[in-house]
Design an enzyme around this catalytic site. Structure first.
Site, mmCIF file in Angstrom:
data_model
loop_
_atom_site.group_PDB
_atom_site.id
_atom_site.type_symbol
_atom_site.label_atom_id
_atom_site.label_comp_id
_atom_site.label_asym_id
_atom_site.label_seq_id
_atom_site.Cartn_x
_atom_site.Cartn_y
_atom_site.Cartn_z
ATOM 1 N N HIS A 131 -8.278 0.588 -4.219
ATOM 2 C CA HIS A 131 -9.257 0.442 -3.136
ATOM 3 C C HIS A 131 -9.997 1.763 -2.978
ATOM 4 O O HIS A 131 -9.437 2.749 -2.494
ATOM 5 C CB HIS A 131 -8.484 0.065 -1.853
ATOM 6 C CG HIS A 131 -9.341 -0.064 -0.643
ATOM 7 N ND1 HIS A 131 -8.822 -0.132 0.634
ATOM 8 C CD2 HIS A 131 -10.697 -0.153 -0.490
ATOM 9 C CE1 HIS A 131 -9.811 -0.251 1.502
ATOM 10 N NE2 HIS A 131 -10.952 -0.250 0.849
ATOM 11 N N ASP B 140 -4.869 3.488 -2.218
ATOM 12 C CA ASP B 140 -6.000 3.843 -1.356
ATOM 13 C C ASP B 140 -6.587 5.186 -1.761
ATOM 14 O O ASP B 140 -5.977 6.229 -1.547
ATOM 15 C CB ASP B 140 -5.527 3.923 0.099
ATOM 16 C CG ASP B 140 -5.319 2.549 0.694
ATOM 17 O OD1 ASP B 140 -6.243 1.727 0.616
ATOM 18 O OD2 ASP B 140 -4.227 2.299 1.241
ATOM 19 N N MET C 86 -12.354 4.093 -1.233
ATOM 20 C CA MET C 86 -13.081 4.420 -0.003
ATOM 21 C C MET C 86 -13.790 5.743 -0.263
ATOM 22 O O MET C 86 -13.411 6.800 0.249
ATOM 23 C CB MET C 86 -12.089 4.517 1.167
ATOM 24 C CG MET C 86 -11.610 3.144 1.620
ATOM 25 S SD MET C 86 -10.044 3.223 2.500
ATOM 26 C CE MET C 86 -8.925 3.245 1.115
ATOM 27 N N ASP D 68 -6.829 -6.023 4.969
ATOM 28 C CA ASP D 68 -6.210 -4.702 4.847
ATOM 29 C C ASP D 68 -6.339 -3.954 6.165
ATOM 30 O O ASP D 68 -7.456 -3.722 6.639
ATOM 31 C CB ASP D 68 -6.929 -3.939 3.718
ATOM 32 C CG ASP D 68 -6.340 -2.560 3.438
ATOM 33 O OD1 ASP D 68 -5.263 -2.239 3.980
ATOM 34 O OD2 ASP D 68 -6.980 -1.810 2.667
ATOM 35 N N SER E 122 0.831 -1.215 0.000
ATOM 36 C CA SER E 122 0.000 0.000 0.000
ATOM 37 C C SER E 122 0.860 1.258 0.000
ATOM 38 O O SER E 122 1.548 1.561 0.986
ATOM 39 C CB SER E 122 -0.918 0.004 1.224
ATOM 40 O OG SER E 122 -1.546 1.264 1.309
ATOM 41 N N MET F 257 -9.311 7.961 -1.132
ATOM 42 C CA MET F 257 -10.211 8.448 -0.078
ATOM 43 C C MET F 257 -10.738 9.818 -0.480
ATOM 44 O O MET F 257 -9.967 10.658 -0.976
ATOM 45 C CB MET F 257 -9.471 8.558 1.256
ATOM 46 C CG MET F 257 -8.788 7.256 1.669
ATOM 47 S SD MET F 257 -8.096 7.376 3.325
ATOM 48 C CE MET F 257 -7.097 5.873 3.371
ATOM 49 N N HIS G 70 -1.087 -1.510 -3.957
ATOM 50 C CA HIS G 70 -2.408 -1.146 -3.432
ATOM 51 C C HIS G 70 -2.505 0.375 -3.356
ATOM 52 O O HIS G 70 -1.643 1.046 -2.776
ATOM 53 C CB HIS G 70 -2.555 -1.771 -2.042
ATOM 54 C CG HIS G 70 -3.887 -1.605 -1.402
ATOM 55 N ND1 HIS G 70 -4.944 -2.463 -1.648
ATOM 56 C CD2 HIS G 70 -4.349 -0.715 -0.491
ATOM 57 C CE1 HIS G 70 -5.993 -2.102 -0.915
ATOM 58 N NE2 HIS G 70 -5.662 -1.031 -0.205
ATOM 59 N N MET H 85 -11.886 -5.634 5.821
ATOM 60 C CA MET H 85 -11.101 -4.573 6.464
ATOM 61 C C MET H 85 -10.803 -4.988 7.910
ATOM 62 O O MET H 85 -11.709 -5.329 8.668
ATOM 63 C CB MET H 85 -11.865 -3.243 6.469
ATOM 64 C CG MET H 85 -11.992 -2.562 5.111
ATOM 65 S SD MET H 85 -10.410 -2.242 4.305
ATOM 66 C CE MET H 85 -9.615 -1.093 5.438
HETATM 67 C C1 DX5 Z 1 -6.624 1.996 5.452
HETATM 68 C C2 DX5 Z 1 -6.157 1.630 4.072
HETATM 69 C C3 DX5 Z 1 -5.011 0.695 4.087
HETATM 70 C C4 DX5 Z 1 -3.742 1.254 4.691
HETATM 71 C C5 DX5 Z 1 -3.125 0.145 5.471
HETATM 72 O O1 DX5 Z 1 -7.781 2.724 5.383
HETATM 73 O O2 DX5 Z 1 -7.204 1.018 3.328
HETATM 74 O O3 DX5 Z 1 -4.742 0.126 2.817
HETATM 75 O O4 DX5 Z 1 -2.833 1.708 3.743
HETATM 76 O O5 DX5 Z 1 -2.065 0.638 6.173
HETATM 77 P P1 DX5 Z 1 -1.300 -0.236 7.265
HETATM 78 O O6 DX5 Z 1 -0.811 -1.485 6.579
HETATM 79 O O7 DX5 Z 1 -0.213 0.644 7.731
HETATM 80 O O8 DX5 Z 1 -2.309 -0.574 8.347
HETATM 81 ZN ZN ZN Z 2 -6.662 -0.133 1.438
#
Ligand code: DX5
Ligand code: ZN
Length: 220
Positions: A66, A35, A68, A175, A8, A37, A33, A137
């Site tokens: 991913h 993320d 969100m 994740d 990620s 948001m 990955h 999650m």
């Molecule tokens: C959290 C994200 C994750 C995040 C995980 O909302 O979806 O993908 O990057 O980070 P770590 O591995 O540090 O928990």
């Molecule tokens: Zn994620």
């Protein structure tokens, strides 16, 4: 099924993103990955299709996007065009999961559905045969470097049973809070695909050690 590590980039240094991606790729990450948001579904705002496109230019790794975000359907096309290989949306963000999965497939991408820690796994039942990936999650989405929520192993193993009961070969991804200890818990519960951000990009000995230490726990 081969166990996959998805690195990620949320925890990467964005002023050296290409370099960090190369290091992760060389150390043996299977996927990248990304993320996304939107400041609505989760409080922070992170990255969009422009970053996906930039990643695409510097790596051959599959881009695991991913989302969100609320109204995820509005964004599938731009992420597919930017080079996403897998698009995962949050079940809580749309009342039309079935249609969303179809739309992702029509764009030529693999489709994933994610559920938050408080969401029961039975919401997945009628899309299980349709999806390529289920993401459980293991933290509340929004931030890197949180702790794996105790008790999520039970949910992972129930999703595993559901997938097996329909002979699904979908990846079971986890994740949030994945490190050398929790990766083992998740794996034994039946996960096959592990996202890690801070355990890779903030590893005190560097990205390579972050990846190899987790690979060695997975035993491949
Ligand atoms: C959290 C994200 C994750 C995040 C995980 O909302 O979806 O993908 O990057 O980070 P770590 O591995 O540090 O928990
Ligand atoms: Zn994620």
């Amino acid at each position: 099924m081969r166990l996959l590590l998805s690195a990620s980039i949320l925890s990467a240094d964005f002023s050296h993103l290409a370099d960090h991606i190369h290091q992760a790729e060389e150390a043996g990450a299977d996927w990248l990955h990304i993320d996304v948001m939107d400041g609505h579904f989760v409080p922070p705002i992170t990255m969009g299709p422009l970053v996906v496109e930039a990643c695409k230019r510097v790596t051959r790794l599959p881009l695991d996007v991913h989302l969100m975000v609320t109204h995820p359907e509005r964004h599938f096309e731009s992420f597919a065009r930017a080079g996403a290989s897998i698009i995962t949306f949050q079940q809580e963000a749309t009342p039309h999961a079935h249609r969303a999965v179809d739309a992702i497939h029509q764009l030529g991408c693999k489709a994933g559905i994610a559920i938050n820690p408080a969401t029961p796994e039975n919401v997945l039942l009628y899309v299980l045969q349709q999806v390529d990936l289920v993401l459980v999650m293991t933290v509340n989405p929004g931030y890197a470097a949180q702790s794996f929520i105790a008790g999520m192993e039970g949910k992972i193993s129930r999703v595993r049973q559901h997938l097996d009961s329909v002979n699904s070969t979908a990846w079971l991804q986890v994740d949030g809070g994945i490190n050398t200890e929790t990766i083992s818990l998740a794996r034994h519960a039946g996960a096959t695909n592990f996202v890690a951000g801070s355990a890779i990009f903030s590893h005190p000995q560097g990205i390579k050690d972050g990846i190899t230490s987790m690979r060695s726990v997975l035993g491949d």
